[in-house]
Motif scaffolding. Sequence first.
Motif, mmCIF file in Angstrom:
data_model
loop_
_atom_site.group_PDB
_atom_site.id
_atom_site.type_symbol
_atom_site.label_atom_id
_atom_site.label_comp_id
_atom_site.label_asym_id
_atom_site.label_seq_id
_atom_site.Cartn_x
_atom_site.Cartn_y
_atom_site.Cartn_z
ATOM 1 N N GLY A 149 39.626 -54.013 59.672
ATOM 2 C CA GLY A 149 39.631 -53.374 58.360
ATOM 3 C C GLY A 149 39.923 -54.346 57.240
ATOM 4 O O GLY A 149 39.324 -54.269 56.160
ATOM 5 N N GLU A 150 40.845 -55.283 57.492
ATOM 6 C CA GLU A 150 41.160 -56.298 56.478
ATOM 7 C C GLU A 150 39.964 -57.199 56.223
ATOM 8 O O GLU A 150 39.650 -57.535 55.069
ATOM 9 C CB GLU A 150 42.368 -57.112 56.931
ATOM 10 C CG GLU A 150 43.679 -56.352 56.889
ATOM 11 C CD GLU A 150 44.812 -57.085 57.575
ATOM 12 O OE1 GLU A 150 45.973 -56.737 57.334
ATOM 13 O OE2 GLU A 150 44.535 -58.025 58.375
ATOM 14 N N ARG A 169 37.501 -55.465 54.067
ATOM 15 C CA ARG A 169 37.953 -55.433 52.681
ATOM 16 C C ARG A 169 37.694 -56.775 51.992
ATOM 17 O O ARG A 169 37.360 -56.808 50.804
ATOM 18 C CB ARG A 169 39.436 -55.072 52.601
ATOM 19 C CG ARG A 169 39.719 -53.599 52.817
ATOM 20 C CD ARG A 169 41.201 -53.280 52.813
ATOM 21 N NE ARG A 169 41.429 -51.859 52.985
ATOM 22 C CZ ARG A 169 41.764 -51.021 52.004
ATOM 23 N NH1 ARG A 169 41.918 -51.467 50.773
ATOM 24 N NH2 ARG A 169 41.948 -49.736 52.248
ATOM 25 N N THR A 220 30.848 -49.664 57.796
ATOM 26 C CA THR A 220 31.978 -49.250 58.637
ATOM 27 C C THR A 220 31.579 -49.111 60.099
ATOM 28 O O THR A 220 32.321 -48.551 60.900
ATOM 29 C CB THR A 220 32.570 -47.912 58.141
ATOM 30 O OG1 THR A 220 31.596 -46.877 58.301
ATOM 31 C CG2 THR A 220 32.983 -47.997 56.681
ATOM 32 N N ARG A 278 39.960 -44.181 61.422
ATOM 33 C CA ARG A 278 41.014 -44.287 60.415
ATOM 34 C C ARG A 278 40.699 -45.396 59.408
ATOM 35 O O ARG A 278 40.852 -45.208 58.192
ATOM 36 C CB ARG A 278 42.353 -44.552 61.090
ATOM 37 C CG ARG A 278 43.513 -44.683 60.101
ATOM 38 C CD ARG A 278 44.830 -44.850 60.826
ATOM 39 N NE ARG A 278 45.944 -45.030 59.878
ATOM 40 C CZ ARG A 278 47.200 -45.178 60.245
ATOM 41 N NH1 ARG A 278 47.528 -45.162 61.529
ATOM 42 N NH2 ARG A 278 48.140 -45.339 59.324
ATOM 43 N N THR A 279 40.249 -46.539 59.922
ATOM 44 C CA THR A 279 39.917 -47.647 59.028
ATOM 45 C C THR A 279 38.688 -47.307 58.198
ATOM 46 O O THR A 279 38.590 -47.682 57.026
ATOM 47 C CB THR A 279 39.675 -48.934 59.833
ATOM 48 O OG1 THR A 279 40.803 -49.169 60.685
ATOM 49 C CG2 THR A 279 39.504 -50.129 58.918
ATOM 50 N N ASP A 336 37.962 -44.374 57.085
ATOM 51 C CA ASP A 336 38.464 -43.539 56.001
ATOM 52 C C ASP A 336 39.046 -44.389 54.873
ATOM 53 O O ASP A 336 38.845 -44.097 53.683
ATOM 54 C CB ASP A 336 39.523 -42.565 56.517
ATOM 55 C CG ASP A 336 38.933 -41.404 57.287
ATOM 56 O OD1 ASP A 336 37.746 -41.092 57.071
ATOM 57 O OD2 ASP A 336 39.642 -40.813 58.111
ATOM 58 N N ASP A 337 39.776 -45.444 55.246
ATOM 59 C CA ASP A 337 40.363 -46.325 54.230
ATOM 60 C C ASP A 337 39.273 -47.005 53.405
ATOM 61 O O ASP A 337 39.374 -47.099 52.171
ATOM 62 C CB ASP A 337 41.240 -47.395 54.892
ATOM 63 C CG ASP A 337 42.513 -46.825 55.508
ATOM 64 O OD1 ASP A 337 42.892 -45.696 55.131
ATOM 65 O OD2 ASP A 337 43.109 -47.511 56.352
ATOM 66 N N THR A 355 37.613 -44.465 51.088
ATOM 67 C CA THR A 355 38.477 -44.200 49.928
ATOM 68 C C THR A 355 38.364 -45.322 48.912
ATOM 69 O O THR A 355 38.313 -45.083 47.695
ATOM 70 C CB THR A 355 39.939 -44.038 50.385
ATOM 71 O OG1 THR A 355 40.025 -42.914 51.262
ATOM 72 C CG2 THR A 355 40.862 -43.816 49.196
ATOM 73 N N LEU A 356 38.307 -46.555 49.414
ATOM 74 C CA LEU A 356 38.127 -47.705 48.528
ATOM 75 C C LEU A 356 36.790 -47.615 47.797
ATOM 76 O O LEU A 356 36.717 -47.859 46.581
ATOM 77 C CB LEU A 356 38.202 -48.992 49.349
ATOM 78 C CG LEU A 356 37.853 -50.290 48.626
ATOM 79 C CD1 LEU A 356 38.777 -50.517 47.442
ATOM 80 C CD2 LEU A 356 37.923 -51.462 49.596
#
Length: 220
Positions: free
Chosen positions: A142-143, A146, A166, A172-173, A175-176, A179-180
């Motif tokens: 996930g990082e 990003r 994704t 879960r990641t 979703d993050d 959201t971003l």
Amino acid sequence: MIALRDVSKTITEPDRSPRVLFDRLDFELSDDERSVAITGRSGSGKSTLLRILAGLDTDFEGTYEHDGRALERTAPRMAAHRLRHIGIVTQDADLLGDRTVLDNVRLGVPERSGSAALALAALEAVGISHLAGKRPGRLSGGEAQRVAIARAIAKRPPVVLADEPTGALDERTEDDVLTLFDLLQRAGTRFVIVTHSGRIAQRCDRRLVLHQKQLLEPHP
């Protein structure tokens, strides 16, 4: 914004037989749309379409328009357009392991002067400025994604093209990241997202299906 008019493209299969991928296909990202999802079966041409929108593939018939004007379809002209107006996010982040996170993001800024400040601002926008000095090998999936998103938005392009952004992440990641994306859209960035995920498609303003060489509105 950006549009494709009457785009046709033929590819050569591994057995050297030709296959028509697009037949007079049209696409438009209007000024009032924050996000468009493009779905379709594997092999339908979704990634190729994104490469055309990015100006990375100029081997097609038809017209590429920006703000209502047709662009000269040459590699230098499309590269200049991409540098000014387009950010790209791939599924696999494509980070350089021998450079820091900050340096990876700086690669997304054409002008070297001031690139560090723009890169740091992009890292702050995606919530990972504290990782600026790390190497990609020490990041989670996930990082790393990003960081790829920060690299795409560092030059502050009006449009970001995302190819299965994704696909390699857990729910879960994902979703993050979604959201971003929502936050970036509210700040003015528009997204065209190629995806197999119905969850992602449902969160976009408009959904299109690449089917039988055309982009179609999905059936209700």
